[in-house]
Write an enzyme that holds these catalytic residues in place. Structure first.
Site, short mmCIF file in Angstrom:
data_model
loop_
_atom_site.label_atom_id
_atom_site.label_comp_id
_atom_site.label_asym_id
_atom_site.label_seq_id
_atom_site.Cartn_x
_atom_site.Cartn_y
_atom_site.Cartn_z
N LYS A 1 0.83 -1.21 0.00
CA LYS A 1 0.00 0.00 0.00
C LYS A 1 0.87 1.26 0.00
CE LYS A 1 -4.21 -1.78 0.37
NZ LYS A 1 -5.32 -1.49 -0.59
N ALA B 1 3.17 7.12 1.20
CA ALA B 1 2.36 7.80 0.19
C ALA B 1 1.20 8.59 0.78
CB ALA B 1 1.84 6.78 -0.81
N LEU C 1 -2.14 9.59 3.37
CA LEU C 1 -3.39 9.03 3.86
C LEU C 1 -3.86 7.90 2.95
CD1 LEU C 1 -5.99 9.21 5.70
CD2 LEU C 1 -6.84 10.90 4.06
N GLY D 1 0.39 12.91 3.99
CA GLY D 1 0.64 12.52 5.37
C GLY D 1 2.03 11.98 5.61
N GLU E 1 4.02 14.96 6.23
CA GLU E 1 3.72 15.45 7.58
C GLU E 1 4.43 14.63 8.64
OE1 GLU E 1 -0.65 17.46 7.27
OE2 GLU E 1 -0.57 15.30 6.86
N GLU F 1 -3.24 17.21 -1.42
CA GLU F 1 -4.58 17.43 -0.86
C GLU F 1 -5.34 18.53 -1.60
OE1 GLU F 1 -2.07 15.72 2.49
OE2 GLU F 1 -1.79 17.16 0.85
N ARG G 1 -7.06 17.37 -4.60
CA ARG G 1 -8.12 16.41 -4.33
C ARG G 1 -9.32 17.05 -3.62
NH1 ARG G 1 -3.55 12.12 -2.37
NH2 ARG G 1 -2.96 11.39 -4.46
N GLY H 1 -4.25 17.71 7.15
CA GLY H 1 -4.80 17.54 8.50
C GLY H 1 -3.85 16.91 9.48
#
Length: 261
Positions: A25, A62, A64, A109, A112, A132, A135, A140
């Site tokens: 993933k 990669a 979230l 993420g 982050e 983000e 998209r 977040g």
């Protein structure tokens, strides 16, 4: 090494190695991985003097896991975001230095998470993005504060508004990457750095990790006051006395130029 689940954990001497372990993933972050990551970082605070975060497989992370992302009410999104903040705060506010060893995609993420670490080592395969904005959502996991402080708000705006992707060299120039190494060498360099910081005096580490970030948010005079307090605490400790004596008596290593190390 404990490699079951979404996060692996291995203690090598005084360094904890924490691996994102969803390679099929691309190490995308779902709730299970986030929970296991936080638990591993908490464990490392007690086991180790430094930690390295890395990704198993083709990339660091990669971002979230959109495949497991579901529609949420606004309040749910708020609390989900805050759970990321809480998990990454264990890295940022923990008692030991955290070093990110980066390769391949370090996106959303994943960026982050890398920004939550204290140092970042990248090989030439790394690329950084904040998709983000493309998209229709918003970051977040702390990027508005932590990525923007590393890159500057203008560069982060560029990445979110235009979808700009930074390669490793551009990220180093922008201050996002601390060390740029040869292909496949990020973990080796991160391990070298982790061993070095694991040998530092604990009171110095406390000042660098806990006082320095807070000083950046203070008024000038308040920051200088805290600096003096931290200097008084660190320089009067027994370990500082021993290390300073080693230097004065020529037992300690001298500072040399970059080409000499």
């Amino acid at each position: 090494m404990s490699a079951e689940g979404a996060v692996s954990y291995e203690l090598r001497e005084r360094v904890a190695w924490i691996g994102l372990n969803r390679p099929l993933k691309r190490n995308a972050i779902n709730d299970a991985l986030l929970s296991e990551l936080e638990a591993a970082v908490r464990r490392a605070q007690h086991d180790a003097r430094a930690l390295v975060v890395f990704g198993h497989g083709p990339c660091f992370c990669a971002g979230l896991d959109l495949a497991e992302h579901r529609a949420r009410e606004a309040a749910e999104v708020f609390h989900h975001s805050r759970s990321w903040h809480a998990a990454f705060s264990v890295l940022r506010r923990g008692r030991i230095p955290a070093i990110a060893a980066l390769h391949g995609a370090t996106v959303g993420g994943g960026l982050e998470l890398a920004a939550a670490c204290h140092l970042r080592v990248a090989d030439p395969s790394v690329f950084f993005a904040l998709p983000e904005g493309q998209r229709g959502i918003y970051v977040g996991g702390g990027a508005s504060v932590h990525v923007a402080r590393l890159l500057g708000a203008s560069r982060m705006m560029d990445m979110m508004l235009t979808g700009r992707v930074l390669d490793a060299a551009a990220a180093e120039r922008a201050g996002l990457v601390n060390y740029l190494v040869e292909a496949g060498a990020a973990q080796d360099k991160a391990g070298e750095l982790a061993a070095k910081v694991a040998a530092m005096a604990p009171l110095t580490v406390l000042g660098v990790l806990q006082a320095l970030p807070r000083i950046q948010d203070m008024a000038e005079e308040d920051g200088l006051f805290v600096e003096s307090m931290m200097a008084a605490l660190a320089q009067t400790g027994p370990e500082a006395a021993a290390r300073l004596a080693d230097f004065v008596e020529k037992r300690g290593a001298k500072v040399t130029g970059p080409s000499e190390t």
